[in-house]
Design an enzyme around this catalytic site. Structure first.
Site, short mmCIF file in Angstrom:
data_model
loop_
_atom_site.label_atom_id
_atom_site.label_comp_id
_atom_site.label_asym_id
_atom_site.label_seq_id
_atom_site.Cartn_x
_atom_site.Cartn_y
_atom_site.Cartn_z
N SER A 139 12.19 6.67 7.17
CA SER A 139 11.88 6.39 8.57
C SER A 139 12.38 5.01 8.97
CB SER A 139 10.35 6.47 8.75
OG SER A 139 10.01 6.26 10.10
N CYS A 153 3.58 8.42 0.60
CA CYS A 153 4.19 7.55 1.60
C CYS A 153 4.22 6.15 0.99
CB CYS A 153 3.33 7.57 2.87
SG CYS A 153 3.86 6.42 4.13
N CYS A 190 6.66 -4.34 15.66
CA CYS A 190 6.32 -3.35 16.68
C CYS A 190 4.88 -3.63 17.12
CB CYS A 190 6.43 -1.94 16.12
SG CYS A 190 8.10 -1.54 15.57
N CYS A 220 6.68 -6.92 7.15
CA CYS A 220 7.78 -6.37 7.93
C CYS A 220 8.22 -7.39 8.97
CB CYS A 220 7.32 -5.09 8.64
SG CYS A 220 8.66 -4.17 9.42
N CYS A 242 -0.52 6.43 9.86
CA CYS A 242 0.69 5.70 10.27
C CYS A 242 0.36 4.36 10.91
CB CYS A 242 1.47 6.50 11.30
SG CYS A 242 1.96 8.09 10.72
N CYS A 268 1.82 -1.63 15.51
CA CYS A 268 1.76 -1.46 14.05
C CYS A 268 1.07 -2.63 13.36
CB CYS A 268 3.18 -1.31 13.52
SG CYS A 268 3.27 -1.11 11.73
N GLU A 281 0.82 -1.21 0.00
CA GLU A 281 0.00 0.00 0.00
C GLU A 281 0.86 1.26 0.00
OE1 GLU A 281 -4.13 -1.33 2.08
OE2 GLU A 281 -2.54 -0.84 3.47
N SER A 288 11.95 6.23 14.59
CA SER A 288 10.76 5.88 15.37
C SER A 288 11.21 5.53 16.77
CB SER A 288 10.05 4.69 14.72
OG SER A 288 9.69 5.02 13.41
N LEU A 289 11.05 6.47 17.68
CA LEU A 289 11.56 6.28 19.03
C LEU A 289 10.46 5.71 19.94
CD1 LEU A 289 14.21 6.67 20.50
CD2 LEU A 289 13.48 8.96 21.14
N HIS A 290 9.38 6.44 20.07
CA HIS A 290 8.17 5.96 20.75
C HIS A 290 8.31 5.66 22.24
CE1 HIS A 290 6.55 5.98 16.79
NE2 HIS A 290 7.00 4.80 16.41
N1 SAH Z 1 9.75 0.71 9.62
C1 SAH Z 1 9.88 2.12 9.58
C2 SAH Z 1 8.89 2.82 8.67
C3 SAH Z 1 7.47 2.33 8.62
S1 SAH Z 1 6.39 2.74 9.93
C4 SAH Z 1 9.79 2.68 10.99
O1 SAH Z 1 9.58 1.92 11.91
O2 SAH Z 1 10.01 3.88 11.15
C5 SAH Z 1 6.09 4.47 9.82
C6 SAH Z 1 5.84 5.12 11.16
O3 SAH Z 1 4.54 4.82 11.68
C7 SAH Z 1 6.82 4.69 12.23
O4 SAH Z 1 7.20 5.81 12.99
C8 SAH Z 1 5.98 3.75 13.05
O5 SAH Z 1 6.51 3.53 14.31
C9 SAH Z 1 4.65 4.48 13.05
N2 SAH Z 1 3.51 3.68 13.47
C10 SAH Z 1 3.30 2.37 13.31
N3 SAH Z 1 2.12 2.02 13.84
C11 SAH Z 1 1.56 3.14 14.33
C12 SAH Z 1 0.34 3.42 14.99
N4 SAH Z 1 -0.56 2.47 15.24
N5 SAH Z 1 0.10 4.70 15.35
C13 SAH Z 1 1.00 5.68 15.10
N6 SAH Z 1 2.16 5.47 14.47
C14 SAH Z 1 2.45 4.21 14.11
#
Ligand code: SAH
Length: 350
Positions: free
Chosen positions: A191, A105, A116, A112, A333, A119, A92, A214-216
């Site tokens: 990213s 995007c 995470c 993947c 995202c 995600c 997508e 992507s720190l989170h």
């Molecule tokens: N693998 C890469 C890029 C793809 S994800 C990465 O991890 O950065 C793109 C972004 O969306 C990342 O910052 C990811 O952590 C974030 N993301 C994934 N699931 C999400 C969600 N449910 N809500 C908000 N952001 C999310």
């Protein structure tokens, strides 16, 4: 696939190969420009002699990304595409309109490996890496579909770009080639969830793209709960790599922080985050976590978001809360997933 993937070749590589077939240099330029425009067959290369088109078609294949479904947000015009690849796999992409241009995007892998917890992509597992041509084709197919030039590309769709490093670098070379789509490297964001060895490698390439990390979470305890990659490369190592990246490239790093109610959104988390970012050229992108079925995570409320931003700002960290686009079509995202394969299907128009 016994034919060669022509669209993944750089202009120099193509020139070398075509020279080997006894063709003059300008032919490679012609072919490369056609490929950059997103043609799907050699017949469309109308300024090439028919015999040459046939010769190319015997040796090469033009891989594309065929639009299988297309959903348009009624709220903001955001478009989500489901593309079909040559082997029946799907990815997508999402097209968004901003005041500065049109941004897409795109995905770098089918599925993947990173898993995470918040995600959707990881939930359907990993199938394969995308080829450079397939990453490029998403931009081309969408641009042809909307009939407009796409000015910005973000590698933030399905997959982990730095886990498909070679093909992603090749894609970057293709999309920024002056004789191709000629996008500025500054118009590209990549990213990553934090593949540390590749962050060092990328830094040394000194590309002018924007790196998003992507720190989170502000510490290993929380981060390892939501992002398995943190067990391999804990925060301290990640931040060291980020410092190196910012110093080497002179570019500000964008840190993504999905705010999850009760998990990573406390005042203490905000303060700890500031400590982590000390001394790094950084911007924090706060994203109220998007709903993904089965995760049980809830987004932080507006008051929490504001308070979090306020604490960061008080510590001199620039931060913004990301606007949600395409919410009605699950295009935000972390929501990209090959749902149709379970048979439920994307609703929507083509
Ligand atoms: N693998 C890469 C890029 C793809 S994800 C990465 O991890 O950065 C793109 C972004 O969306 C990342 O910052 C990811 O952590 C974030 N993301 C994934 N699931 C999400 C969600 N449910 N809500 C908000 N952001 C999310």
């Amino acid at each position: 696939m016994d034919k060669l993937d022509i669209k993944s070749r750089t202009l120099a590589e193509l020139a070398g190969e075509l020279a080997g077939l006894g063709l003059p240099r300008y032919r490679a330029g012609q072919v490369f420009r056609w490929l950059s425009r997103g043609v799907t067959s050699f017949e469309e290369m109308s300024d090439l002699p028919k015999a040459l088109r046939e010769q190319l078609a015997e040796r090469y294949v033009i891989l594309g990304a065929e639009i299988e479904r297309r959903q348009v947000s009624q709220m903001d015009g955001t478009i989500k595409y489901l593309f079909r690849l040559f082997d029946g796999e799907h990815v997508e992409s999402v097209v968004m309109r901003y005041h500065y241009g049109i941004s897409i995007c795109i995905s770098t892998q089918v599925g993947c490996k990173m898993n995470c917890s918040f995600c959707a992509t990881g939930k359907s597992g990993f199938s394969r890496n995308l080829l450079a041509s397939e990453i490029l084709s998403q931009v081309q197919s969408a641009s042809i579909d909307i009939g407009e030039r796409i000015s910005h590309v973000v590698l933030m769709g399905m997959g982990e770009p730095l886990d498909n490093y070679e093909n992603v670098l090749r894609f970057l070379e293709l999309i920024t080639c002056p004789e191709g789509m000629n996008l500025s490297m500054r118009a590209v964001s990549l990213s990553t969830c934090g593949i540390v060895d590749k962050i060092y490698d990328l830094a040394d390439k000194k590309l002018q793209l924007t790196l998003s990390v992507s720190l989170h979470a502000p510490n290993d305890k929380i981060r390892s709960q939501t992002m398995p990659v943190n067990k391999r490369w804990p925060i301290q190592e990640l931040m060291k790599a980020c410092r190196y990246y910012a110093r080497t490239t002179g570019r500000r790093i964008s840190f993504e922080y999905a705010m999850i109610a009760g998990l990573n959104d406390s005042d203490a988390c905000a303060r700890e985050l500031c400590g982590r970012l000390r001394g790094i050229l950084a911007h924090v992108n706060l994203i109220p976590v998007n709903d993904v079925t089965g995760t049980g995570y809830k987004k932080s409320d507006r008051t929490r978001q504001k308070r979090f931003v306020q604490i960061l700002q008080e510590h001199g960290v620039t931060a913004t809360v990301r606007r949600t686009l395409g919410a009605d079509i699950e295009a935000s995202c972390g929501q990209l997933r090959r749902k149709h394969e379970g048979g439920s299907g994307h609703e929507g128009s083509l």
